[in-house]
Every structure is written in structure tokens, then in C-alpha cells.
Design an enzyme around this catalytic site. Structure first.
Site, PDB file in Angstrom:
ATOM      1  N   ARG A  84     -10.923  -0.582   1.957  1.00 28.46           N
ATOM      2  CA  ARG A  84     -12.383  -0.661   1.991  1.00 28.46           C
ATOM      3  C   ARG A  84     -12.963  -0.837   0.586  1.00 28.46           C
ATOM      4  NH1 ARG A  84     -12.822   5.105   4.886  1.00 28.46           N
ATOM      5  NH2 ARG A  84     -10.851   4.343   5.744  1.00 28.46           N
ATOM      6  N   LYS A  96       1.502   7.995   0.351  1.00 31.94           N
ATOM      7  CA  LYS A  96       1.914   8.038   1.761  1.00 31.94           C
ATOM      8  C   LYS A  96       3.232   8.797   1.875  1.00 31.94           C
ATOM      9  CE  LYS A  96      -0.200   3.740   3.412  1.00 31.94           C
ATOM     10  NZ  LYS A  96      -1.157   4.323   4.383  1.00 31.94           N
ATOM     11  N   GLU A 122      -7.917   2.536   0.391  1.00 28.21           N
ATOM     12  CA  GLU A 122      -8.125   1.555  -0.682  1.00 28.21           C
ATOM     13  C   GLU A 122      -8.643   0.211  -0.178  1.00 28.21           C
ATOM     14  OE1 GLU A 122      -5.313   1.919   0.900  1.00 28.21           O
ATOM     15  OE2 GLU A 122      -5.008  -0.194   1.353  1.00 28.21           O
ATOM     16  N   ASP A 144      -5.660   6.364  -0.686  1.00 22.93           N
ATOM     17  CA  ASP A 144      -5.030   5.588   0.394  1.00 22.93           C
ATOM     18  C   ASP A 144      -6.078   4.867   1.251  1.00 22.93           C
ATOM     19  OD1 ASP A 144      -2.998   4.549   1.887  1.00 22.93           O
ATOM     20  OD2 ASP A 144      -2.567   6.388   3.010  1.00 22.93           O
ATOM     21  N   ASP A 170       0.851  -1.190   0.000  1.00 23.18           N
ATOM     22  CA  ASP A 170       0.000   0.000   0.000  1.00 23.18           C
ATOM     23  C   ASP A 170       0.887   1.241   0.000  1.00 23.18           C
ATOM     24  OD1 ASP A 170      -1.936   1.909   0.235  1.00 23.18           O
ATOM     25  OD2 ASP A 170      -2.489   1.434   2.311  1.00 23.18           O
ATOM     26  N   ASP A 191       0.243  -4.757   4.786  1.00 22.17           N
ATOM     27  CA  ASP A 191      -1.158  -4.449   4.507  1.00 22.17           C
ATOM     28  C   ASP A 191      -1.910  -5.664   3.933  1.00 22.17           C
ATOM     29  OD1 ASP A 191      -3.016  -2.479   4.937  1.00 22.17           O
ATOM     30  OD2 ASP A 191      -2.833  -1.594   2.946  1.00 22.17           O
TER      31      ASP A 191
HETATM   32  N1  BES Z   1      -3.261   0.301   5.199  1.00 20.34           N
HETATM   33  C1  BES Z   1      -3.659   1.546   5.699  1.00 20.34           C
HETATM   34  C2  BES Z   1      -3.940   1.523   7.204  1.00 20.34           C
HETATM   35  C3  BES Z   1      -2.754   1.274   8.105  1.00 20.34           C
HETATM   36  C4  BES Z   1      -1.986   2.329   8.546  1.00 20.34           C
HETATM   37  C5  BES Z   1      -2.459  -0.005   8.498  1.00 20.34           C
HETATM   38  C6  BES Z   1      -0.903   2.087   9.372  1.00 20.34           C
HETATM   39  C7  BES Z   1      -1.384  -0.236   9.332  1.00 20.34           C
HETATM   40  C8  BES Z   1      -0.600   0.814   9.766  1.00 20.34           C
HETATM   41  C9  BES Z   1      -4.914   2.034   4.997  1.00 20.34           C
HETATM   42  O1  BES Z   1      -5.054   1.630   3.680  1.00 20.34           O
HETATM   43  C10 BES Z   1      -4.840   3.519   5.004  1.00 20.34           C
HETATM   44  O2  BES Z   1      -3.938   4.049   4.449  1.00 20.34           O
HETATM   45  N2  BES Z   1      -5.812   4.139   5.671  1.00 20.34           N
HETATM   46  C11 BES Z   1      -5.837   5.549   5.803  1.00 20.34           C
HETATM   47  C12 BES Z   1      -7.274   5.969   5.684  1.00 20.34           C
HETATM   48  C13 BES Z   1      -7.452   7.433   5.472  1.00 20.34           C
HETATM   49  C14 BES Z   1      -6.911   7.864   4.136  1.00 20.34           C
HETATM   50  C15 BES Z   1      -8.915   7.749   5.582  1.00 20.34           C
HETATM   51  C16 BES Z   1      -5.277   5.918   7.169  1.00 20.34           C
HETATM   52  O3  BES Z   1      -5.458   5.171   8.131  1.00 20.34           O
HETATM   53  O4  BES Z   1      -4.608   6.941   7.264  1.00 20.34           O
HETATM   54 ZN    ZN Z   2      -4.135  -0.177   3.179  1.00 20.67          ZN
HETATM   55 ZN    ZN Z   3      -4.062   2.909   2.317  1.00 19.50          ZN
END
Ligand code: BES
Ligand code: ZN
Ligand code: ZN
Length: 470
Positions: free
Chosen positions: A321, A247, A319, A317, A240, A258
Site C-alpha cells: 500500500r 515474515k 508495504e 510488511d 516481500d 508479490d
Molecule cells: N504481500 C503480502 C500479502 C500476501 C500474503 C499476498 C499472502 C499473498 C499471500 C502483503 O504485503 C502483506 O504482507 N500484508 C500483510 C498486511 C498486514 C501486515 C496488515 C498481511 O496480509 O498479513
Molecule cells: Zn507484499
Molecule cells: Zn508485506
């Protein structure tokens, strides 16, 4: 390293080292109290003390509860591994803690060395657990099951820890089909052509900029007379990067993890089939890589999901869901299950809410929440329930599509992600579904409990415990 359970008096087993667990109360009046006192050993939880001349390793425990015993067993195994002893013996403290002892030994001694050019040899070859139990067969069953569950957890850890240039959606599909043939599971794998036919455009959008084809993996364990049918769904983002909503350099590191939801459901179906549970299990995995490129999906894109619900992409990001929306729909369309449980490293917000050790549990059914929190306590996995409410649900409103893929407010991000998934759960399944956010619990950069650096295998022990009690 071998681990065995023997129906013998511990004094009849010959090893170099005897391990003795001690509480501070047991320490008073102990035969070796003076020398242990000189060594500064107070039998505090997780402390250890070798009496080499006597061939004894003392391990401190604050109580004889499973959590304390598991943790002390981890300190024990780490001390033994660091020594040059080849074998050790210990008594089963209480029958109810045998599973925790096995987990402490197998999970606490786990190492992932695939990428090290030289690995330190460990002298320790054998650990004998001794019991005088009259009903040995019953205890042996507990032991064998604990070994199966612990090894399935290590299997999950291995996949999570595998580097993303090696573990991509295509190689994950190959690995899953090998698991299927090794464990006699049915296996179906769809590449992108089939995903298009299946109208899984939300999942497809996420993987579009990857050089690897997205894959839907469906494994089935079918016992002769199943009591229940359970669908497990795993987020399998083999990487991811965040996509165009890229990111930061530091947040991207560790994003090979991920895929931990996918790896967990593979570990769960492996454990269930080896435990020969009389529950039919379907494991669905959406294996996708979220990358950048000229054909990447974009903020402002509108996706038409398999269910027909349209989604406004506001952040690429978020993604996981989008992948789960389609895989959850596919799972519900193809299997009439009694329980639908998804596992996903879905949100950083889950860690903000619960800390990095606890899995976030979301859903509508009070009964399932209760059953899983019981399974959590029994298995030693930490579970925290995060409540849905209609006010947070409104934050996913889109002006241009049926739903937005991110919330309009910055708080409650784990719950709004859960509520996004809820939109793809059919009315008749609302009380059968639970969402597990393992963003914090699936991966660690420092040891805690029986977890060491890397993937923890979160979910495998929990689900095995739940399924065994169905
Ligand atoms: N894979 C990430 C969530 C994550 C973050 C898992 C850190 C493990 C450690 C997910 O896809 C993501 O990036 N989520 C975002 C959502 C936001 C853009 C609404 C997040 O958590 O910042
Ligand atoms: Zn993710
Ligand atoms: Zn993500």
C-alpha cells in the site's frame, strides 16, 4: 504445440485421436455406451476415457457452459500430453465456448521449466478445432483473440514464476522495456534519483534496504483514435520478506509472487496492444524489493508520500500500500484517465474473506463493480466485491500522522487496505477507481480450473474482457 481452427467437417481432418465431449444425457444411447459403461465412464465433469482402438478420447462435461467446457478441455489436454499421440481433433462445441476451449488448451498445458535440467518431451504437436460455421471469419477472430489473451496470460505467469534472484526491480524494468520495444509501446523508467525528485518517499522507503534500485515503470499503448483512456497500476514487490516486521519462515515462501500485480498489468497492456483495441492504456508499475538491513525503513517511521499525506509505519510488511500510494498519485498527476485500476497481492486477509480462488474487488462505483463482475463471468475469472464502510475507515487513524499503514483491529484487513489506497485517490477520481486484491488468485500451489502450479496470470483475462467491451 500448435493449435488451429479449421473451417472443415471434422471427418475430413486426419489425426490419431478424435476428442468427443459428452454430457451424461448424451452418454445414454451413445454408440459406445456399453464399452464406456464397462470402463466405468459416467461422463462426469472433468472425467476422461480413452478408447485407443477406436482413436477416441471422451471427456465428460456437466453442461455446455463455458466454465464446464474450459475445465473439461484442461482434463483433455492433460490426458493428451501424458499420452504418446502426436495430433488430435475436436469440434467447436458451441461458438460461445470457443474462447474457453482455447484457454483450456493453452493455459491448461502451460509449464514453467526454466529451472529444470531435464524436461520430458511431449509427443503432442497439433490440435485442430473444427467448425462448419458459415461466418468463419467471425469465429476465426474470436479464436485469434483468445490465443492472444491466453498467451499474454502465460507471459504474466512466466514473470511471476521467475525466481527473485533473477527477477528484481532492475531486471523487471529491463523486461518491461523489452516488452515496450517488441509491442511498439512508449516506455519511461525512473530509478531512485528521479523517484526522489518526484517526491515518491513512501515507495522509496520500502525499497531502501534492497541492493536493487526501486523502479517506476510507465508503459503506454496509444492507438490512433482512442475511445477511452485507462490507467493500470501494479504492485511489483519482486520480493516481500516483510522487512523488519519480518515474515515467518513459512509465510515468506512464495513471496516472489508479490510482483503479480505488476506482471498482470504488463500482460494486460501486451494483450491490449496485440488485440489492437481502440483504448489508450497506461501501465504503471512500482518495482521494489522489501528487505531488511541497517538502512531499512522501520515501524515508527513517518513517511511523507508524494501527495503530501504523512503515513505512520506500524508494520513494514504492509508495504504494498505504501508503494501503491505513490504510484497511484503519480498516475493521477500524469494521466487524465477515464478509469484507474490497480492490481495487487495486497493482503492475506483477502484470502480469508473470499478464499484463494477469488479476486477481491473494491471501490466506490456501483457501475464499475457491475461491469467487472460481468467481465468476471464472461472471462471465467472469479471476482468478489468487498464493501467499504466508514467504521472500518476510522481504524486507519494515526495519533501522530495523517494515516496509519495498518488497521488498529484485526478484522476486515482486505477492506482496510483498500481504504488506505482510497486516501490517495483524488476526489474527482473516486468513481473511476477500482482496486483488485489478487493475493489469493494470482498464485497457486495446486492445479485448479485452467491454472497450474505457480502464477495464474489473474487479471489478464478479466481486464482484456472489460477493455474489449468498453
Ligand atoms: N504481500 C503480502 C500479502 C500476501 C500474503 C499476498 C499472502 C499473498 C499471500 C502483503 O504485503 C502483506 O504482507 N500484508 C500483510 C498486511 C498486514 C501486515 C496488515 C498481511 O496480509 O498479513
Ligand atoms: Zn507484499
Ligand atoms: Zn508485506
Amino acid at each position: 504445440m500448435n493449435i488451429e481452427l479449421l473451417n472443415k467437417n471434422i471427418t475430413d481432418i486426419k489425426t490419431e485421436i478424435l476428442v468427443e465431449f459428452l454430457t451424461s444425457q448424451n452418454l445414454e444411447g451413445h454408440l459406445d455406451a456399453d464399452i464406456l459403461n464397462k470402463a466405468g465412464f459416467k461422463a462426469e465433469q472433468d472425467s476422461i476415457c480413452f478408447l485407443h482402438e477406436k482413436g477416441i478420447l471422451f471427456c465428460g462435461i456437466e453442461s455446455k457452459k463455458s466454465d464446464a467446457v474450459r475445465s473439461a478441455t484442461v482434463s483433455m489436454i492433460k490426458a493428451l500430453k501424458a499420452s504418446n499421440y502426436t495430433d488430435a481433433k475436436l469440434s467447436v462445441l458451441k461458438n460461445s465456448t470457443l474462447q474457453a476451449m482455447v484457454e483450456g488448451i493453452i493455459l491448461g498445458s502451460y509449464e514453467f521449466n526454466n529451472y529444470k535440467s531435464s524436461v520430458k518431451e511431449i509427443s503432442l504437436k497439433n490440435i485442430s478445432l473444427a467448425t462448419n460455421e458459415l461466418d468463419f471469419d467471425e469465429l476465426k477472430k474470436t479464436f485469434d483473440e483468445a490465443v492472444i489473451i491466453s498467451k499474454a496470460t502465460c507471459f504474466t505467469r512466466d514473470i511471476v514464476n521467475t525466481a527473485p534472484q533473477e527477477l528484481n526491480p532492475e531486471t523487471l524494468a529491463i523486461l518491461a522495456s523489452k516488452l515496450a520495444s517488441d509491442n511498439n509501446l512508449e516506455c519511461e523508467i525512473f530509478g531512485e534519483d528521479r523517484l526522489k525528485e518526484e517526491n515518491m518517499h513512501s515507495m522509496l522507503a520500502v525499497g531502501r534496504a534492497s541492493i536493487h534500485e526501486s523502479q517506476l515503470i510507465h508503459l503506454t499503448y496509444k492507438p490512433a483514435n482512442p475511445k477511452k483512456i485507462i490507467s493500470l497500476v501494479g504492485k511489483g514487490l519482486t520480493y516481500d520478506s516483510g522487512g523488519l516486521s519480518l515474515k515467518s519462515a513459512t509465510s515468506m515462501v512464495t513471496m516472489k509472487m508479490d510482483k503479480a500485480g505488476a506482471c498482470a498489468v504488463l500482460g494486460m497492456i501486451k494483450a491490449a496492444s496485440e488485440l489492437k483495441l481502440d483504448v489508450e492504456i497506461h501501465a504503471f508499475v512500482g518495482a521494489v524489493e522489501n528487505m531488511i538491513g541497517g538502512n531499512a525503513y522501520k515501524p515508527d517511521d513517518i513517511l511523507v508520500s508524494r501527495s503530501g499525506t504523512t503515513i505512520e509505519v506500524r508494520n513494514t510488511d504492509a508495504e504494498g500500500r505504501l508503494v501503491l500510494a505513490d504510484v497511484l498519485t503519480y498516475a493521477q498527476d500524469n494521466v487524465k484517465a477515464d478509469g484507474i485500476f490497480d492490481f495487487a497481492t495486497l493482503t492475506g486477509a483477502c484470502m480469508v474473506a473470499l478464499g484463494q480462488y477469488t479476486t477481491g474487488l473494491m471501490g466506490h462505483s456501483h457501475k464499475l463493480k457491475h461491469d467487472f463482475s460481468k467481465a468476471g463471468s464472461a472471462s471465467g475469472e472469479l471476482i468478489g466485491s468487498l464493501p467499504f464502510n466508514r467504521h472500518l475507515k476510522k481504524l486507519l487513524k494515526s495519533e501522530i500522522a495523517d494515516i496509519s499503514n495498518v488497521s488498529s483491529k484485526p478484522y476486515g484487513g482486505a477492506i482496510t487496505a483498500g481504504l488506505f489506497l482510497d486516501k490517495f485517490i483524488k476526489e474527482e477520481n473516486k468513481n473511476k477507481w477500482m482496486h483488485f486484491d489478487i493475493a489469493g488468485s494470482a498464485y497457486t500451489e495446486s492445479s485448479w480450473d485452467c491454472n497450474v502450479y505457480g502464477g495464474t496470470g489473474a487479471g489478464v483475462r478479466l481486464m482484456s474482457e472489460y477493455l474489449r467491451n468498453l
